[in-house]
Motif scaffolding. Structure first.
Motif, PDB file in Angstrom:
ATOM      1  N   VAL B  92      56.861   8.166  22.354  1.00  0.00           N
ATOM      2  CA  VAL B  92      57.370   9.477  22.338  1.00  0.00           C
ATOM      3  C   VAL B  92      56.287  10.235  22.292  1.00  0.00           C
ATOM      4  CG1 VAL B  92      59.100  11.037  20.784  1.00  0.00           C
ATOM      5  CG2 VAL B  92      59.460   8.204  21.276  1.00  0.00           C
ATOM      6  N   ARG B  93      56.222  11.392  22.605  1.00  0.00           N
ATOM      7  CA  ARG B  93      55.123  12.140  23.186  1.00  0.00           C
ATOM      8  C   ARG B  93      55.150  13.333  23.391  1.00  0.00           C
ATOM      9  NH1 ARG B  93      49.612  11.571  25.053  1.00  0.00           N
ATOM     10  NH2 ARG B  93      49.117  13.642  25.607  1.00  0.00           N
ATOM     11  N   HIS B  97      51.468  15.379  20.413  1.00  0.00           N
ATOM     12  CA  HIS B  97      52.088  14.760  18.663  1.00  0.00           C
ATOM     13  C   HIS B  97      53.092  13.354  19.277  1.00  0.00           C
ATOM     14  CE1 HIS B  97      50.283  18.589  17.332  1.00  0.00           C
ATOM     15  NE2 HIS B  97      50.965  17.777  16.209  1.00  0.00           N
ATOM     16  N   GLY B  98      52.917  12.267  19.011  1.00  0.00           N
ATOM     17  CA  GLY B  98      54.008  11.292  19.038  1.00  0.00           C
ATOM     18  C   GLY B  98      53.411   9.958  18.571  1.00  0.00           C
TER      19      GLY B  98
END
Lengths: 216, 171
Positions: B92-93, B97-98
């Motif tokens: 997930v990005r 950020h992820g």
């Protein structure tokens, strides 16, 4: 603004460590040259605590939110102590809260520590303007600039790191738009951190001026 | 005169084309399947709205098996192919950020576990999924706010203690 594990390719993470190492070495050497290196440690330790907790303080900047970094503040008040302080702070943030990561510790240290050293030098420029602007005004102006530009430079480094390392599995355009948005959200944060630095420096100058004067 | 004829002609041709298109019927069937629902949040607690999600099957960890975006509340649901057991990797990005999450699918220990005869048991897995499938990624995700607070206070006390130590030595 911390880059977590798994976002950057391994080569960039290693490069981050490779760049952070000489900066850490140089900072420690500068510290070691002081007459009494332990003299500054209480101040450095307290500001490391401030840096550590700052990233947990979120400031909503619609549509997203940003958190305090305070690297410009550390740079202007601590000088070369700022780099090891940020390194230690980042380490604790990664271990305790998973904020950032151990593989990206080097990259994050470069991203926040190097601008802190730049902020230190910006803050020093105030001596050149002492005659023209007066002691107090020059200090205030350059404290603000150091705090704001330290953070701004970090945001720019973050922007380039993330924008150039979008993995193939993701839609680059959407991700780019999100990165632009987040970077722009740091503009108001620059004002906030600049003001923070100004207030702290003005306060220290009033109650204990030798705390900021000693570091030149 | 010519014009009055032309209009119905045009209409007929358009209508005729449409009718023809409808004649290509669409058959939609549905079946209940077992899926994995992700909830992506920032560590401030905000959902990662419209974050990009890439799912990699255990067979090919380099090309995404499925890509998509989370909804406005940071939720993303996908149904992995139960015939490919192993660690499914979900990335997930958003805006640099992820997180990468490994979800074991199939086999004995994984979610959507298959029983001995190979058929999945929705009833059984739903019961223990409550505890099993709460895979938290990252270090801080499964900590409560007081726990985090106490950790922060401990670390800060460490720094303050260091400061006091060197202050005391100076005198």
């Amino acid at each position: 603004m911390h880059i977590p594990d798994g976002i950057l390719p391994a080569s960039v993470c290693i490069a981050g460590y490779a760049i952070a190492a000489p900066f850490a070495w140089y900072s420690l050497r500068q510290i070691n040259r002081l007459k009494d290196p332990t003299e500054e440690l209480p101040k450095a330790s307290l500001l490391t605590a401030a840096f550590f907790i700052a990233s947990s303080i979120n400031i909503p900047v619609p549509p997203s939110s940003v958190h305090l970094v305070l690297n410009g503040l550390l740079g202007s008040v601590l000088g070369y102590f700022a780099f090891p302080a940020i390194l230690v702070g980042l380490f604790f943030q990664a271990i305790m809260f998973g904020h950032g990561g151990l593989t990206t510790l080097g990259v994050d240290a470069v991203m926040m520590g190097v601008p802190a050293l730049v902020a230190h030098h910006i803050f020093r420029v105030r001596h050149a303007f002492r005659q023209k602007l007066g002691e107090k005004l020059a200090t205030n102006i350059f404290a603000f600039l150091a705090g704001a530009l330290g953070l701004g430079l970090s945001a720019v480094i973050f922007f380039f790191l993330v924008i150039t390392n979008i993995p193939s599995g993701f839609d680059a355009q959407t991700e780019q738009a999100a990165v632009y948005g987040l970077t722009l959200a740091h503009l108001p944060l620059m004002l906030i951190e600049g003001t923070f630095t100004l207030l702290l420096v003005a306060f220290l100058q009033r109650v204990k001026p030798e705390l900021i004067e000693r570091r030149g | 005169m010519k014009r009055t004829f032309a209009i119905p002609l045009v209409l007929m041709s358009v209508m005729g084309w449409q009718v023809k298109a409808i004649a290509h019927g669409v058959g939609i069937t549905y079946e209940a399947t077992e899926a994995i629902a992700l909830q992506a949040n920032y560590d401030s607690g905000e959902p990662m709205a419209e974050a990009q999600v890439s799912v990699y099957s255990p067979e090919d960890p380099s090309t995404p098996w499925l890509t998509g975006t989370a909804d406005a509340s940071g939720r993303f649901v996908f149904a992995p192919d139960p015939s490919i057991p192993g660690n499914w990797e979900v990335q997930v990005r958003q805006a640099g950020h992820g997180e990468i999450l490994n979800i074991p699918v199939g086999g004995e220990a994984g979610v959507l576990a298959t029983s001995a005869d190979g058929s999945s048991e929705p009833g059984a897995s739903a019961a223990d999924d409550e505890s099993d499938s709460q895979i938290a990624s990252g270090i801080g995700d499964n900590l409560s706010l007081p726990q985090k607070g106490l950790m922060a206070v401990s670390v800060i006390w460490g720094f303050v203690g260091t400061a006091l130590f060197f202050l005391a030595r100076k005198k």
